[in-house]
Design a protein around this motif. Structure first.
Motif, mmCIF file in Angstrom:
data_model
loop_
_atom_site.group_PDB
_atom_site.id
_atom_site.type_symbol
_atom_site.label_atom_id
_atom_site.label_comp_id
_atom_site.label_asym_id
_atom_site.label_seq_id
_atom_site.Cartn_x
_atom_site.Cartn_y
_atom_site.Cartn_z
ATOM 1 N N THR A 176 0.825 -1.278 -0.003
ATOM 2 C CA THR A 176 0.067 -0.071 -0.074
ATOM 3 C C THR A 176 0.775 1.178 0.077
ATOM 4 O O THR A 176 0.400 2.360 0.265
ATOM 5 N N GLY A 177 2.209 1.216 -0.298
ATOM 6 C CA GLY A 177 3.021 2.294 -0.267
ATOM 7 C C GLY A 177 3.769 2.751 1.031
ATOM 8 O O GLY A 177 4.359 3.542 1.143
ATOM 9 N N GLN A 178 3.463 1.869 1.918
ATOM 10 C CA GLN A 178 3.952 2.128 3.320
ATOM 11 C C GLN A 178 5.476 1.564 3.292
ATOM 12 O O GLN A 178 5.657 0.550 3.218
ATOM 13 N N LEU A 179 6.302 2.389 3.544
ATOM 14 C CA LEU A 179 7.720 2.199 3.902
ATOM 15 C C LEU A 179 8.019 0.982 4.877
ATOM 16 O O LEU A 179 9.104 0.611 4.740
ATOM 17 N N SER A 180 7.208 1.149 5.943
ATOM 18 C CA SER A 180 7.465 0.356 7.132
ATOM 19 C C SER A 180 7.077 -0.840 7.124
ATOM 20 O O SER A 180 7.020 -1.694 8.032
ATOM 21 N N ALA A 181 6.663 -1.477 5.854
ATOM 22 C CA ALA A 181 6.017 -2.690 5.597
ATOM 23 C C ALA A 181 6.749 -3.919 6.198
ATOM 24 O O ALA A 181 6.651 -4.975 6.359
ATOM 25 N N PHE A 182 8.115 -3.596 5.989
ATOM 26 C CA PHE A 182 9.239 -4.687 6.386
ATOM 27 C C PHE A 182 9.000 -5.192 7.820
ATOM 28 O O PHE A 182 9.165 -6.383 8.024
ATOM 29 N N LEU A 183 8.445 -4.595 8.572
ATOM 30 C CA LEU A 183 8.280 -5.081 10.108
ATOM 31 C C LEU A 183 7.359 -5.992 10.206
ATOM 32 O O LEU A 183 7.328 -7.001 10.725
ATOM 33 N N SER A 184 6.085 -5.634 9.370
ATOM 34 C CA SER A 184 5.035 -6.764 9.234
ATOM 35 C C SER A 184 5.777 -8.109 8.587
ATOM 36 O O SER A 184 5.354 -9.287 8.982
ATOM 37 N N ASP A 185 6.289 -7.866 7.449
ATOM 38 C CA ASP A 185 7.174 -9.028 6.649
ATOM 39 C C ASP A 185 7.769 -9.724 7.623
ATOM 40 O O ASP A 185 7.861 -11.080 7.678
ATOM 41 N N LEU A 186 8.610 -9.109 8.453
ATOM 42 C CA LEU A 186 9.496 -9.716 9.336
ATOM 43 C C LEU A 186 8.798 -10.749 10.306
ATOM 44 O O LEU A 186 9.211 -11.979 10.501
#
Length: 326
Positions: free
Chosen positions: A187-197
């Motif tokens: 969705t364009g959120q740069l913090s998505a990696f936290l959820s992916d982790l």
């Protein structure tokens, strides 16, 4: 009580809407009608729920849709164009993040002018208002946003305060941290990696983290933030001196600590699965969060996740069944 949620088809909006189905109690009143607004919806609504597929950036369409609905008692304004997308699409972000907020606030003013009650207006602000942070952050830390998204949220806070001062809405702006774990779609959120982790390590899959192990951030689980939004609708700002802008309590942790918590909760060998590959921009934006004190919000009764294990469990918990009350 008529409740309206914008951004209702999003990650946070869907979870909040589940807690506010018609007939549910919220404080001393029950939800009588629920109106959900977003670009599109995946499934049909239940009884007492009105879904309006609408472009929040189309002011004419938004005003027309609001005119069709009964007076609003409670409005949760969650719709936004987030960080990375707002940087790339200035005009879209301005229309959604600024113009739509103004239109919704004007709806409250018109409601009062016609002799109705001022709606409770819960504005989903963001910790992005802080921008580059000092050595510690508390209730007196000035906002210095470094992205358009944060600037838009700060303007929204000012507008909510001004409309509240005039008695046109009963507003409260809550600065939301990272919310975990978001679905994998982008969705364009740069913090998505936290959820992916969390998602990848919990499933026993390898993950490359774009920060160093010692990078620190703030985040909360989805169930925790939903409870905080519900509390925002119920609490009385007069109890904390009339303050209407609150930074929500959240956890501060290092990325390595989050990975280890995932391993403890889900029993996966995270040391073998995670690889650290710091990206300078991501680390600067999400890996240098200082200690945080949220005394004002805590005095108002807001609570964060108990610890990292609670955050991890809540982050991947299935949606709450409809039978639970608000």
């Amino acid at each position: 009580m008529h409740v309206l949620i914008t951004g209702a088809a999003g990650f946070l909006g869907r979870a909040l809407a589940q807690r506010l189905m018609p007939g549910r109690p919220l404080g001393r009143r029950a939800v009588g009608q629920l109106t959900l607004m977003d670009l599109a919806f995946e499934r049909a609504a239940g009884a007492g729920v009105c879904q309006r597929a609408i472009d929040m950036g189309d002011a004419t369409a938004l005003r027309a849709a609001l005119a069709e609905r009964p007076p609003i008692d409670l409005l949760f304004h969650l719709a936004s164009v987030p960080g990375g997308t707002a940087e790339q699409h200035y005009e879209l972000a301005r229309r959604v993040n600024l113009d739509a907020t103004q239109t919704l606030l004007e709806q409250g003013r018109q409601q009062v002018v016609r002799g109705g009650a001022a709606p409770v207006f819960v504005f989903a602000s963001s910790i992005a208002v802080f921008g580059t942070m000092p050595a510690k952050v508390d209730d007196d830390t000035p906002a210095r946003p470094q992205l358009s998204y944060g600037a838009h949220k700060l303007v929204g806070e000012v507008l909510v305060n001004d409309f509240s001062r005039r008695g046109w809405v009963d507003g409260r702006s809550v600065r939301i941290p990272g919310v975990l774990a978001r679905p994998p779609e982008r969705t364009g959120q740069l913090s998505a990696f936290l959820s992916d982790l969390i998602r990848e390590l919990a499933a026993g899959r390898p993950f490359t983290c774009p920060t160093s192990p010692q990078a620190t951030t703030w985040a909360s689980s989805l169930p925790c933030v939903v409870e905080q939004l519900l509390h925002a609708a119920r609490f009385d700002p007069a109890l904390i001196g009339g303050e209407r802008v609150l930074t929500l309590p959240t956890l501060r942790f290092a990325m390595a600590e989050l990975a280890q918590a995932v391993g403890r909760v889900h029993g996966t060998p995270v040391d073998d699965l995670v690889r650290w590959a710091p990206d300078a921009r991501i680390e600067a934006l999400f890996g240098r969060f200082p200690p945080l004190r949220t005394a004002r919000a805590q005095a108002a009764g807001f609570r964060g996740d108990a610890d990292l294990e609670a955050l991890v469990r809540g982050a991947l918990a299935p949606p709450e069944p409809p039978g639970q009350g608000a």
